[in-house]
Motif scaffolding. Structure first.
Motif, mmCIF file in Angstrom:
data_model
loop_
_atom_site.group_PDB
_atom_site.id
_atom_site.type_symbol
_atom_site.label_atom_id
_atom_site.label_comp_id
_atom_site.label_asym_id
_atom_site.label_seq_id
_atom_site.Cartn_x
_atom_site.Cartn_y
_atom_site.Cartn_z
ATOM 1 N N SER A 93 0.936 -1.240 0.070
ATOM 2 C CA SER A 93 0.031 -0.035 -0.038
ATOM 3 C C SER A 93 0.778 1.310 0.169
ATOM 4 O O SER A 93 0.562 2.100 -0.712
ATOM 5 C CB SER A 93 -1.020 0.198 1.137
ATOM 6 O OG SER A 93 -1.542 1.089 1.392
ATOM 7 N N TYR A 145 4.185 1.569 -0.802
ATOM 8 C CA TYR A 145 4.826 1.609 -2.420
ATOM 9 C C TYR A 145 3.976 2.223 -3.373
ATOM 10 O O TYR A 145 4.365 3.272 -3.967
ATOM 11 C CB TYR A 145 5.425 0.400 -2.719
ATOM 12 C CG TYR A 145 6.632 -0.006 -1.854
ATOM 13 C CD1 TYR A 145 6.446 -0.132 -0.497
ATOM 14 C CD2 TYR A 145 7.850 0.046 -2.669
ATOM 15 C CE1 TYR A 145 7.702 -0.788 0.109
ATOM 16 C CE2 TYR A 145 9.038 -0.457 -1.933
ATOM 17 C CZ TYR A 145 8.952 -0.644 -0.604
ATOM 18 O OH TYR A 145 10.124 -1.100 0.116
ATOM 19 N N ALA A 146 2.563 1.811 -3.284
ATOM 20 C CA ALA A 146 1.799 2.196 -4.634
ATOM 21 C C ALA A 146 1.422 3.711 -4.270
ATOM 22 O O ALA A 146 1.508 4.487 -5.135
ATOM 23 C CB ALA A 146 0.548 1.256 -4.579
ATOM 24 N N GLU A 147 1.110 3.890 -2.883
ATOM 25 C CA GLU A 147 0.728 5.340 -2.777
ATOM 26 C C GLU A 147 1.669 6.295 -2.898
ATOM 27 O O GLU A 147 1.697 7.354 -3.592
ATOM 28 C CB GLU A 147 0.410 5.354 -0.938
ATOM 29 C CG GLU A 147 0.237 6.881 -0.662
ATOM 30 C CD GLU A 147 0.391 6.888 0.996
ATOM 31 O OE1 GLU A 147 0.503 6.046 1.504
ATOM 32 O OE2 GLU A 147 0.328 8.323 1.337
ATOM 33 N N ARG A 148 3.034 6.030 -2.660
ATOM 34 C CA ARG A 148 4.163 6.966 -3.145
ATOM 35 C C ARG A 148 4.745 6.844 -4.492
ATOM 36 O O ARG A 148 5.818 7.360 -4.842
ATOM 37 C CB ARG A 148 5.309 6.661 -2.069
ATOM 38 C CG ARG A 148 4.788 6.866 -0.712
ATOM 39 C CD ARG A 148 4.821 8.247 -0.169
ATOM 40 N NE ARG A 148 4.606 8.492 1.290
ATOM 41 C CZ ARG A 148 5.662 8.655 1.886
ATOM 42 N NH1 ARG A 148 7.179 8.742 1.571
ATOM 43 N NH2 ARG A 148 5.475 8.755 3.297
ATOM 44 N N GLY A 149 3.956 5.889 -5.350
ATOM 45 C CA GLY A 149 4.477 5.597 -6.683
ATOM 46 C C GLY A 149 5.938 4.876 -6.538
ATOM 47 O O GLY A 149 6.788 5.217 -7.623
ATOM 48 N N VAL A 150 6.348 4.065 -5.680
ATOM 49 C CA VAL A 150 7.496 3.597 -5.818
ATOM 50 C C VAL A 150 7.182 2.029 -6.525
ATOM 51 O O VAL A 150 6.857 1.108 -5.713
ATOM 52 C CB VAL A 150 8.218 3.590 -4.371
ATOM 53 C CG1 VAL A 150 9.530 2.463 -4.449
ATOM 54 C CG2 VAL A 150 8.526 4.925 -3.895
ATOM 55 N N ASN A 177 -2.553 6.213 -8.774
ATOM 56 C CA ASN A 177 -1.651 5.483 -9.085
ATOM 57 C C ASN A 177 -2.071 3.958 -9.034
ATOM 58 O O ASN A 177 -1.289 3.191 -9.383
ATOM 59 C CB ASN A 177 -0.832 5.382 -7.570
ATOM 60 C CG ASN A 177 0.234 6.609 -7.362
ATOM 61 O OD1 ASN A 177 0.178 7.310 -8.464
ATOM 62 N ND2 ASN A 177 1.099 6.635 -6.169
ATOM 63 N N PHE A 230 0.454 -2.047 -8.443
ATOM 64 C CA PHE A 230 -0.140 -1.148 -7.783
ATOM 65 C C PHE A 230 -1.803 -1.230 -7.743
ATOM 66 O O PHE A 230 -2.397 -0.894 -6.795
ATOM 67 C CB PHE A 230 -0.057 0.495 -8.386
ATOM 68 C CG PHE A 230 1.508 0.754 -8.208
ATOM 69 C CD1 PHE A 230 2.492 0.028 -7.581
ATOM 70 C CD2 PHE A 230 1.779 2.049 -8.604
ATOM 71 C CE1 PHE A 230 3.880 0.560 -7.376
ATOM 72 C CE2 PHE A 230 3.014 2.626 -8.521
ATOM 73 C CZ PHE A 230 4.104 2.015 -7.784
ATOM 74 N N THR A 248 -3.435 -3.190 -4.785
ATOM 75 C CA THR A 248 -2.908 -2.792 -3.494
ATOM 76 C C THR A 248 -4.216 -2.152 -2.867
ATOM 77 O O THR A 248 -5.139 -1.695 -3.514
ATOM 78 C CB THR A 248 -1.721 -1.962 -3.244
ATOM 79 O OG1 THR A 248 -2.023 -0.766 -3.969
ATOM 80 C CG2 THR A 248 -0.480 -2.576 -3.941
ATOM 81 N N MET A 249 -3.815 -1.793 -1.665
ATOM 82 C CA MET A 249 -4.919 -0.601 -0.883
ATOM 83 C C MET A 249 -4.214 0.754 -0.882
ATOM 84 O O MET A 249 -3.173 0.715 -0.443
ATOM 85 C CB MET A 249 -5.594 -1.175 0.138
ATOM 86 C CG MET A 249 -4.472 -1.607 1.124
ATOM 87 S SD MET A 249 -5.506 -2.094 2.850
ATOM 88 C CE MET A 249 -3.948 -2.064 3.895
ATOM 89 N N ILE A 250 -4.825 1.558 -1.365
ATOM 90 C CA ILE A 250 -4.275 3.054 -1.334
ATOM 91 C C ILE A 250 -4.939 3.979 -0.371
ATOM 92 O O ILE A 250 -6.259 4.138 -0.368
ATOM 93 C CB ILE A 250 -3.738 3.472 -2.698
ATOM 94 C CG1 ILE A 250 -2.987 2.887 -3.307
ATOM 95 C CG2 ILE A 250 -3.554 5.199 -2.699
ATOM 96 C CD1 ILE A 250 -2.649 3.460 -4.695
#
Ligand SMILES: Cc1cc2nc3c(=O)[nH]c(=O)nc-3n(C[C@H](O)[C@H](O)[C@H](O)COP(=O)(O)OP(=O)(O)OC[C@H]3O[C@@H](n4cnc5c(N)ncnc54)[C@H](O)[C@@H]3O)c2cc1C
Lengths: 489, 53
Positions: free
Chosen positions: A243, A245-250, B7, B14, B17-19
Motif C-alpha cells: 500500500s 509503495y503504491a501510494e508513493r508511486g514506488v 496510482n 499498484f 493494493t489498497m491506497i
C-alpha cells in the motif's frame, strides 16, 4: 581482580561494557577494544543520507565517555582469540591491532578472564561483483548508508541527482545488493526519505524511484513478515508495505539476487530463475553481512576458527545449529545465554552471534541460488542481549560456580522498530511497529507465530516524533549522562 | 479525479493494493490525532519493552 574484554564498541558492546563497569565498579577491569574513535547512532544515518542531519549529529567521541566511566579503551581491532592461552601460559588472550591513539599498526596481546564478542557485521560488499572495490570497501557504482561517512557521501550524490532532475529524468534504485542480505528496514527508510525529499525539492515528477530486494514479498523485513490487528482484521505486513509503495508511486522488484553491479546498471536473478538488468543514475544497495573475520587458535597454535565460529564468521553460542528443514524449525533453536559451548567464559552479543537459521522462509531459484533475507538483529535485541550478557559476566565474576546466567531468547523478546518515511516536525511520517516475539513461535502462537495483541504497526507523524525523540534519547544514554540506566535498550 | 486513485492505474502491481484515501492521509499528519496516537503507540511500546527485559 577479573578482566572483562569487550570486542566492539557499537550498540551491543557499548551496552555490555557500560553496564558491566557500573555493576563491577573499580574491583574489576572492563576493557573495550574497538577500531572506531566515535560511537555512531546508526539508525539516524538515514537522515544524514538525505542531508537532514550532519555526521556530527549522529556520532560522538568514545574516549571521554570511557574515561569518565573508568573503562579501559583501546582503539584497535581484535584479530584473533586464543581461548587456551599459549605455550607456557594457560591465560586466555586476544591479539589486537591498534587503529588509533598514536599506536596505529602496533599489535598487542590482551589477556582476559571473560570475553564478549560484539563486533557486529562486516559489510561484505565484495560478495557481489562490482558492489565492492575488491578490497573490502564499497565500490564506485553505488552508495551506502551503513556508516556515517557512507551516508555523507550518499547525500552528496543524491543532491547531484536532484540537481539533474530539475531538467531531465533520473532513476533511483534502492534495496539490497545480494540474495542473502538483511537490514531491508534501513533501505525501506532510505527509499521513502528520498521520495519525501524529492517532493520537497520539487523534482519528484522527474524521478523514477524503484525498490529491489531479496524479500519473497514486500514487508518481509527478514522476519518472514508480521501480522497485525487493524480495523478488526489481522493482516499481513505485505498489504501495508504494498500500500505504501503504491501510494508513493514506488515500483518494486522482489525475490531478487543482485549478481553484478556496473556503472549505471546491475544484473539480477529472480526466484523464478529469470534474469534481468536494471539501469540507474543513483543506487543505494545494502551489502550482505558476515562476521568480521576473527581467527581462533588453540594452545598449540593450531587453527580452531571453525570451532568458535560458524562458516559465515559469526560466533557459535548456545543455539541449536543442527541443519533441519523449515517445517522443523522451533523457537527453542534460538540461543538463550549467548555463551560459547566450548569456552564458557566467551559470549557473543548483537549481530556477532551466529543465528541457528534464518527467520524468513528459505527460498532458492531453480538455478540453485539462495534468495532469502538473513535474520535481522536490530538495535533493541542487540542492546537487550548486550545487557543480559553483562549481567551474566558480572554474576560469574562475583558468584563463581553458583553464578546465575541470564537467559533471554529472541523468541521471547519483542522489538520496537520505527521506520522513517520522511523527516519533518509537521509533515514527517514513520511506520511505528512492535513485533512480539521477534522470532515467531508457532507452537505458542499457531497461525501467525506472534502475539497479535503486541504486534502492531501504523504510519503517521506520531511515528516520526518517536523516531526523533529516540535519536536524542539513545545518544544521551550512550554518553552515560545522568539517569542513563533508566532509558531502556 | 481523486488524487489518491491515480496510482492504481500506474501499473498492475499498484492496481492490486489498497491506497489510503484523503481522510486516512489527512489523519496521518493531523497534529491533534497524531498526538493521541503518539501516547497510544508509546504505551504499546513500553509494554513490549517491559515484556522483553
Ligand atoms: C542504515 C541502518 C539503519 C538502521 N536502523 C535501525 C533502526 O531504525 N532500528 C534498529 O533497531 N536497528 C537499526 N539498524 C540496525 C542496528 O544498527 C544494528 O542492529 C546494531 O547496530 C547492531 O549492534 P551491534 O553492536 O551488533 O553492531 P554494531 O553497532 O555495528 O557494532 C559493532 C562494533 O564492532 C566494531 N568492530 C568491528 N570489527 C571489530 C574488530 N575486529 N574488533 C573489535 N571491534 C570491531 C565496529 O567498529 C563497531 O563499533 C540499522 C542499521 C543500519 C545499517
Amino acid at each position: 581482580m577479573a578482566r572483562l574484554v569487550v570486542m566492539g564498541g557499537g550498540v551491543a558492546g557499548h551496552t555490555t561494557a557500560t553496564f558491566a563497569k557500573k555493576w563491577l565498579g573499580n574491583d574489576h577491569e572492563v576493557v573495550v577494544v574497538t577500531p572506531n574513535s566515535n560511537w555512531n547512532w546508526i539508525p539516524s544515518n538515514i537522515w544524514v543520507g538525505i542531508g537532514q542531519m550532519k555526521k556530527e549529529d549522529v556520532v560522538f567521541p568514545l574516549a571521554p565517555v570511557y574515561a569518565k566511566a573508568g573503562i579501559d579503551y583501546r582503539q584497535a581491532k581484535a584479530v584473533s582469540i586464543h581461548p587456551e592461552g599459549k605455550e607456557g601460559s594457560d591465560k586466555p588472550f586476544i591479539t589486537i591491532e591498534y587503529t588509533g591513539q598514536g599506536k596505529e599498526g602496533q599489535t598487542e596481546e590482551l589477556e582476559y578472564d571473560y570475553l564478549v564478542n560484539a563486533t557486529g557485521p562486516k559489510l561484505n560488499f565484495d560478495a557481489t561483483p562490482g558492489l565492492g572495490d575488491g578490497n573490502g570497501q564499497i565500490g564506485p557504482h553505488t552508495v551506502s548508508v551503513c556508516t556515517a561517512d557512507h551516508a555523507v557521501h550518499a547525500n552528496s550524490e543524491l543532491r547531484r541527482i536532484f540537481e539533474k532532475a530539475k531538467t531531465e529524468k533520473q532513476k533511483i534504485l534502492v534495496g539490497t545488493g545480494h540474495g542473502l542480505c538483511t537490514c531491508q528496514g534501513a533501505a525501506f527508510e532510505y527509499i521513502f526519505n528520498i521520495e519525501h525529499e524529492a517532493k520537497k525539492a520539487g523534482v519528484r515528477d522527474n524521478l523514477e524511484i524503484k525498490w529491489i530486494s531479496n524479500e519473497a514479498f514486500l514487508g518481509d523485513f527478514g522476519m518472514g513478515g508480521l501480522h497485525m490487528k487493524v480495523g478488526g482484521y489481522v493482516v499481513s505486513s505485505k498489504l501495508f508495505a504494498e500500500s505504501l509503495y503504491a501510494e508513493r508511486g514506488v515500483d518494486w522488484i522482489i525475490g531478487a539476487h543482485v549478481s553484478k553491479v556496473e556503472e549505471g546498471k546491475l544484473d539480477y536473478e529472480l526466484l523464478d530463475g529469470t534474469t534481468g538488468t536494471e539501469e540507474f543514475d543513483f543506487a543505494m544497495l545494502i551489502p550482505p553481512f558476515a562476521g568480521v573475520g576473527l581467527k581462533a587458535y588453540a594452545k598449540d597454535g593450531s587453527d580452531i576458527t571453525d570451532k568458535l565460529f560458524a562458516p559465515n564468521g559469526f560466533m557459535k553460542v548456545d543455539a541449536d545449529y543442527t541443519p533441519k528443514p523449515y517445517e522443523e524449525w522451533k523457537a527453542s533453536d534460538w540461543p538463550r545465554k549467548y555463551q560459547n559451548p566450548d569456552y564458557s567464559n566467551i559470549f557473543a552479543a548483537g549481530i556477532a552471534f551466529a543465528p541457528p537459521h534464518i527467520i524468513s522462509k528459505p527460498a532458492k531459484s531453480p538455478n540453485g541460488t539462495p534468495i532469502n533475507p538473513t535474520p535481522p538483529r536490530t538495535g533493541m535485541p542487540s542492546g537487550i542481549i548486550g545487557k543480559a550478557v553483562a549481567e551474566s559476566v558480572c554474576s560469574l565474576i562475583k558468584d563463581g560456580e553458583n553464578a546465575h546466567i541470564h537467559e533471554i531468547s529472541m523468541a521471547e523478546m519483542g522489538a520496537a522498530c520505527v521506520a522513517s518515511a520522511g523527516k519533518g516536525i509537521f509533515d514527517g511520517q514513520a511506520a511505528a511497529m512492535t513485533v512480539y516475539p521477534v522470532v515467531p513461535d508457532f507452537e505458542k502462537y499457531p497461525g501467525t507465530g506472534r502475539d497479535t495483541d503486541y504486534t502492531f504497526g501504523e504510519i503517521g507523524l506520531a511515528g516520526h516524533w518517536i523516531k526523533h525523540i529516540l535519536h536524542y534519547l539513545f545518544i544521551y544514554k550512550a554518553k552515560l549522562k545522568p539517569g542513563w540506566t533508566l532509558i531502556p535498550e | 479525479m481523486k488524487v489518491e486513485e491515480v496510482n492504481f492505474g500506474k501499473n498492475d502491481k499498484f492496481n492490486l493494493t489498497m491506497i489510503p484515501g484523503k481522510f486516512a492521509r489527512f489523519l496521518r499528519t493531523c497534529v491533534l490525532w497524531q498526538f493521541i496516537r503518539f501516547i497510544v503507540i508509546n504505551i504499546k511500546m513500553i509494554i513490549v519493552v517491559a515484556k522483553s527485559h
